[in-house]
Design a protein around this motif. Sequence first.
Motif, PDB file in Angstrom:
ATOM      1  N   GLU B  10      54.548 -98.402 -59.082  1.00 31.75           N
ATOM      2  CA  GLU B  10      53.134 -97.590 -58.789  1.00 31.75           C
ATOM      3  C   GLU B  10      53.108 -96.353 -57.944  1.00 31.75           C
ATOM      4  O   GLU B  10      51.986 -95.955 -57.470  1.00 31.75           O
ATOM      5  N   TYR B  14      51.412 -94.537 -50.890  1.00 32.53           N
ATOM      6  CA  TYR B  14      51.023 -95.465 -49.744  1.00 32.53           C
ATOM      7  C   TYR B  14      51.950 -95.682 -48.949  1.00 32.53           C
ATOM      8  O   TYR B  14      53.168 -96.341 -49.090  1.00 32.53           O
ATOM      9  N   VAL B  17      53.781 -99.530 -48.262  1.00 34.35           N
ATOM     10  CA  VAL B  17      53.816-100.309 -49.444  1.00 34.35           C
ATOM     11  C   VAL B  17      55.263-100.149 -49.979  1.00 34.35           C
ATOM     12  O   VAL B  17      55.861 -99.035 -50.421  1.00 34.35           O
ATOM     13  N   PHE B  32      54.673-105.960 -54.788  1.00 37.65           N
ATOM     14  CA  PHE B  32      54.612-104.995 -53.729  1.00 37.65           C
ATOM     15  C   PHE B  32      54.193-105.554 -52.372  1.00 37.65           C
ATOM     16  O   PHE B  32      53.520-106.707 -52.583  1.00 37.65           O
ATOM     17  N   GLU B  34      52.829-105.052 -49.120  1.00 40.10           N
ATOM     18  CA  GLU B  34      51.610-104.161 -48.674  1.00 40.10           C
ATOM     19  C   GLU B  34      51.527-104.492 -46.994  1.00 40.10           C
ATOM     20  O   GLU B  34      51.238-105.566 -46.632  1.00 40.10           O
ATOM     21  N   PRO B  90      50.119-109.049 -53.024  1.00 38.19           N
ATOM     22  CA  PRO B  90      49.322-109.427 -54.305  1.00 38.19           C
ATOM     23  C   PRO B  90      50.350-110.332 -55.203  1.00 38.19           C
ATOM     24  O   PRO B  90      51.274-109.999 -55.293  1.00 38.19           O
ATOM     25  N   GLU B  91      49.858-110.975 -56.134  1.00 40.88           N
ATOM     26  CA  GLU B  91      48.445-111.458 -56.631  1.00 40.88           C
ATOM     27  C   GLU B  91      48.261-112.834 -56.049  1.00 40.88           C
ATOM     28  O   GLU B  91      49.021-113.759 -56.186  1.00 40.88           O
TER      29      GLU B  91
ATOM     30  N   GLU D 127      40.386-109.083 -58.144  1.00 41.14           N
ATOM     31  CA  GLU D 127      41.123-109.067 -56.914  1.00 41.14           C
ATOM     32  C   GLU D 127      41.243-107.904 -56.260  1.00 41.14           C
ATOM     33  O   GLU D 127      41.368-107.004 -57.058  1.00 41.14           O
ATOM     34  N   LEU D 135      42.902-105.444 -58.715  1.00 39.14           N
ATOM     35  CA  LEU D 135      43.454-106.159 -59.952  1.00 39.14           C
ATOM     36  C   LEU D 135      42.425-106.856 -60.900  1.00 39.14           C
ATOM     37  O   LEU D 135      41.685-107.370 -60.624  1.00 39.14           O
TER      38      LEU D 135
END
Lengths: 194, 194, 194, 194, 194, 194
Positions: B10, B14, B17, B32, B34, B90-91, D127, D135
């Motif tokens: 992605e 940032y 990240v 990822f 973060e 995430p997630e 999310e 997300l």
Amino acid sequence: APLFTKDLYEGNDYIGVVTGLAWTSVGGEILFIETSLSKSKAPTLTLTGNLGNVMKESAILALEYIKAHATQLNIDESLFETMNVHVHVPEGAIPKDGPSAGITMVTAMTSAFTGHKVKKALAMTGEMTLRGKVLPVGGIKEKILAAKRANIKEVILCHENQKDIEEIKSSYLKGLKFHFVSDIREVLDIALIK
Amino acid sequence: APLFTKDLYEGNDYIGVVTGLAWTSVGGEILFIETSLSKSKAPTLTLTGNLGNVMKESAILALEYIKAHATQLNIDESLFETMNVHVHVPEGAIPKDGPSAGITMVTAMTSAFTGHKVKKALAMTGEMTLRGKVLPVGGIKEKILAAKRANIKEVILCHENQKDIEEIKSSYLKGLKFHFVSDIREVLDIALIK
Amino acid sequence: APLFTKDLYEGNDYIGVVTGLAWTSVGGEILFIETSLSKSKAPTLTLTGNLGNVMKESAILALEYIKAHATQLNIDESLFETMNVHVHVPEGAIPKDGPSAGITMVTAMTSAFTGHKVKKALAMTGEMTLRGKVLPVGGIKEKILAAKRANIKEVILCHENQKDIEEIKSSYLKGLKFHFVSDIREVLDIALIK
Amino acid sequence: APLFTKDLYEGNDYIGVVTGLAWTSVGGEILFIETSLSKSKAPTLTLTGNLGNVMKESAILALEYIKAHATQLNIDESLFETMNVHVHVPEGAIPKDGPSAGITMVTAMTSAFTGHKVKKALAMTGEMTLRGKVLPVGGIKEKILAAKRANIKEVILCHENQKDIEEIKSSYLKGLKFHFVSDIREVLDIALIK
Amino acid sequence: APLFTKDLYEGNDYIGVVTGLAWTSVGGEILFIETSLSKSKAPTLTLTGNLGNVMKESAILALEYIKAHATQLNIDESLFETMNVHVHVPEGAIPKDGPSAGITMVTAMTSAFTGHKVKKALAMTGEMTLRGKVLPVGGIKEKILAAKRANIKEVILCHENQKDIEEIKSSYLKGLKFHFVSDIREVLDIALIK
Amino acid sequence: APLFTKDLYEGNDYIGVVTGLAWTSVGGEILFIETSLSKSKAPTLTLTGNLGNVMKESAILALEYIKAHATQLNIDESLFETMNVHVHVPEGAIPKDGPSAGITMVTAMTSAFTGHKVKKALAMTGEMTLRGKVLPVGGIKEKILAAKRANIKEVILCHENQKDIEEIKSSYLKGLKFHFVSDIREVLDIALIK
Ligand SMILES: [Ca+2]
Ligand SMILES: [Ca+2]
Ligand SMILES: [Ca+2]
Ligand SMILES: [Ca+2]
Ligand SMILES: [Ca+2]
Ligand SMILES: [Ca+2]
Ligand SMILES: [Ca+2]
Ligand SMILES: [Ca+2]
Ligand SMILES: [Ca+2]
Ligand SMILES: [Ca+2]
Ligand SMILES: [Ca+2]
Ligand SMILES: [Ca+2]
């Protein structure tokens, strides 16, 4: 696969790192006790490496012994109020437990607090009590074989484990020097380079 | 359905990240790490993303390494007393565990503390020890395939994982550049843009 | 093997160490209650040695008794605000529980706080209540045999355990002197050398 | 019976209250995320409403995002040191979990901190990650039907959930306006009335 | 054997010690609630004696009642900020639970805080509510028989337990005086010697 | 036996005590929410009475609502920083849970903080949300029968529970006055005597 690799001795470049001997479900192994200090206004003892309760207690015990004997060990007591102590045992995927890393933990922490390096090619295994007594531990034969495989040259053990060494075929012991001790002060005298 | 989507790289917009490689029950995946800092009078390390104990320990270890090496890493130590560190993966619906995000976490936190961005199209996987040593991890083949699918161009691995790469059909590796490292400082040198 | 070695009495060189009698799944045993003090700005009671909840409560109870009776025990109350108290029971691999180390814990802590050594070749077993009453405990026969084997010469017991001694063959008791007590102050009078 | 009543949209009179869409064992549902601030010398984040760990992590994540982006969000940072944040999700008898209330929580907290009301007849599900990325989440069809039943007129979803909307019979979607977003800043722009 | 000995009433020499009546798996029993105060900069309520959650709540409730009614009870409120309260129930090997020691706990704590001794040969059983109401409890017959065996002469019970006494053969009650109460203030009036 | 006694309404002599209606495994029951304040330098919310997590959350929610609406409720905010709040629900032997005591808890706490007594012969049941909305609860018929048996004359319910009352035979409702509400402010207006 990484779970079963046999590690080698890695030199004594790092202050606060000491080589221990462990007896796991897959046989004898060397393991590294890593200690690191960092400035903190509210210092604690941080423990990582997938450690069980008894092994965590060994680290608490080690730090308490050091605090109660700071003067004899030549450690500046103000460090206890300004430095966080972190003890880590790689490898995180493997659960570890038991009291037999006790003397290794005291040696690693003392190395970190005093700045003294640890003797080359040395490994150790043994439980410690609060008054500094060294207690015998199990799995000696498997641990000694692992030490040899890892290129260790000297091993510190409790004097009550001498009988376990005498039961090992002498050809297996070639090139290994043993120190049999009964008090943690003997361990530190042998292990730390001053 | 969201549980099984294959994610794409992605970008490196940032700070804080970093792209890691994970090996889950449904195969290889990129993930990822973060990191975010926020002012706090009582800073702590906050961990979210449905992380297991070993993965949480990786984050504790990463922060401790950074604190103990702040000078070498060019990080203003006063940040540790004024900024809360939050690490999220995430997630949230997917449980995550294991030590293999260790080097990714150090890189993400160092990026956040220094303000340096991370190199483009780069991913990594590897356990770190407290003294900064990088340890090999499992699932390399599946992770590499996931990296390609996600448009990753460079991958950092432990030098002890080189043998795992050599076992992969070379056509699968086309377009991927590998960095084999043994110390976290190499990881940071490769990953952070200064 | 270390799990089943029978320990010997180890002398009274250490302040804060008292010999107790335990009744475990493998029979009677002597055990050592080790107490150590270390300077601390936020003193707590640290308990190690794989102790169960009831045994931990015995230590909490012991410290509270000592705090509430500091004047009578000739203990400088400022110590409670400046010294961390650590109680350890070797050996970490063996889980321990039950209230019968109560009087041993009070004696060990009082020795540490006052600096008085403990009488030579003495062991003890008994529960203590918050007002200092000594309660009877079980496994007396097995404990007495373990005391003899370990070269103990004097034993302190609750007066309600006298009937258990009277049921033991007198030849087994040769060379052992008994003190039957009902209050912890009697225990401390017998045990501590002033 | 109260466990299965289908709720209706309730207006936007309350600052800090945002309508979310949930997917439970009994189908789609709207739910309310309620946020309230109260003065406190030791502010914390209080979470109630029978929330599981992942949903609690969503709230922690939401607050951390807001703290790290206070300036951009026009929030007075001193509020974080003087106000307790309470997030409640009625109805206490029903266990709730999962990450899909993430964007709803950020919106509710931002409304409370800024004092801005939320747009009328609006609901949302998605999310959020620590860097603010939105997300996709599951159960879209059931959630949309619940939104209609509850008199919702506008719905915010992750752009990756657009494909789920396209699979719903268009007659079911009549009277509903969709916003497909990829960053939490878009959510706040749409939802908050300035 | 110690687990099943039947205890006797032990006199009223100790301030802070009150005799309660318990109903255990082995029948009725008397038990002692022991309370002790010790100086502390951060006073807490310490609970020992292998107590279950409901019994621990009874102690919390008792202390809260006393704090909220300090003036009526003639207790110096500054004690709450300078003295640690420890409540112990011998014997540690036996798990104890239930609300029926409530009035005994209030009486023991009030004795400790005021320095008033407790009436001779008195025992009691009853739950207390936060406003000081006394509630009936079970096992009355077994408790009364235990009280007689233990040489108790007076018993305090909830007035709603009077019907349980009336069902006991009068020859069993000979030599016992009963006080039926509905408020904790009546208990304290009867129990404490001023 | 005490576990199944049916309680009676007990008057409104005590500030901070409010009568609720519960639905347990043995049918409808009245229960008392008791609130007490006591001076504290570090005030917390103490909860006793064998309460489950959802019921504990109701108390947390109630206190937070009161803190956030202190001005409207005419409560001196300095009380929150100087007074410990204790909420108890007799009888300790019976586990209690669920959100339906929510409005009863707010009423009890508000009575304690303002010093206003509660209306005579009044009972209530209903969940509250953080913004003060009253939600319907179950077991209405059983609760109403218990209220009658206990000599209650007025009952406060959520307006969405009106349909449940309409299904009860009117002869059962004789002598009972109902208040159907949708906001906690209506509850407080009806319940508190000013
Ligand atoms: Ca290994
Ligand atoms: Ca051992
Ligand atoms: Ca994914
Ligand atoms: Ca590994
Ligand atoms: Ca032994
Ligand atoms: Ca006992
Ligand atoms: Ca609903
Ligand atoms: Ca998801
Ligand atoms: Ca007994
Ligand atoms: Ca009861
Ligand atoms: Ca009842
Ligand atoms: Ca409900």
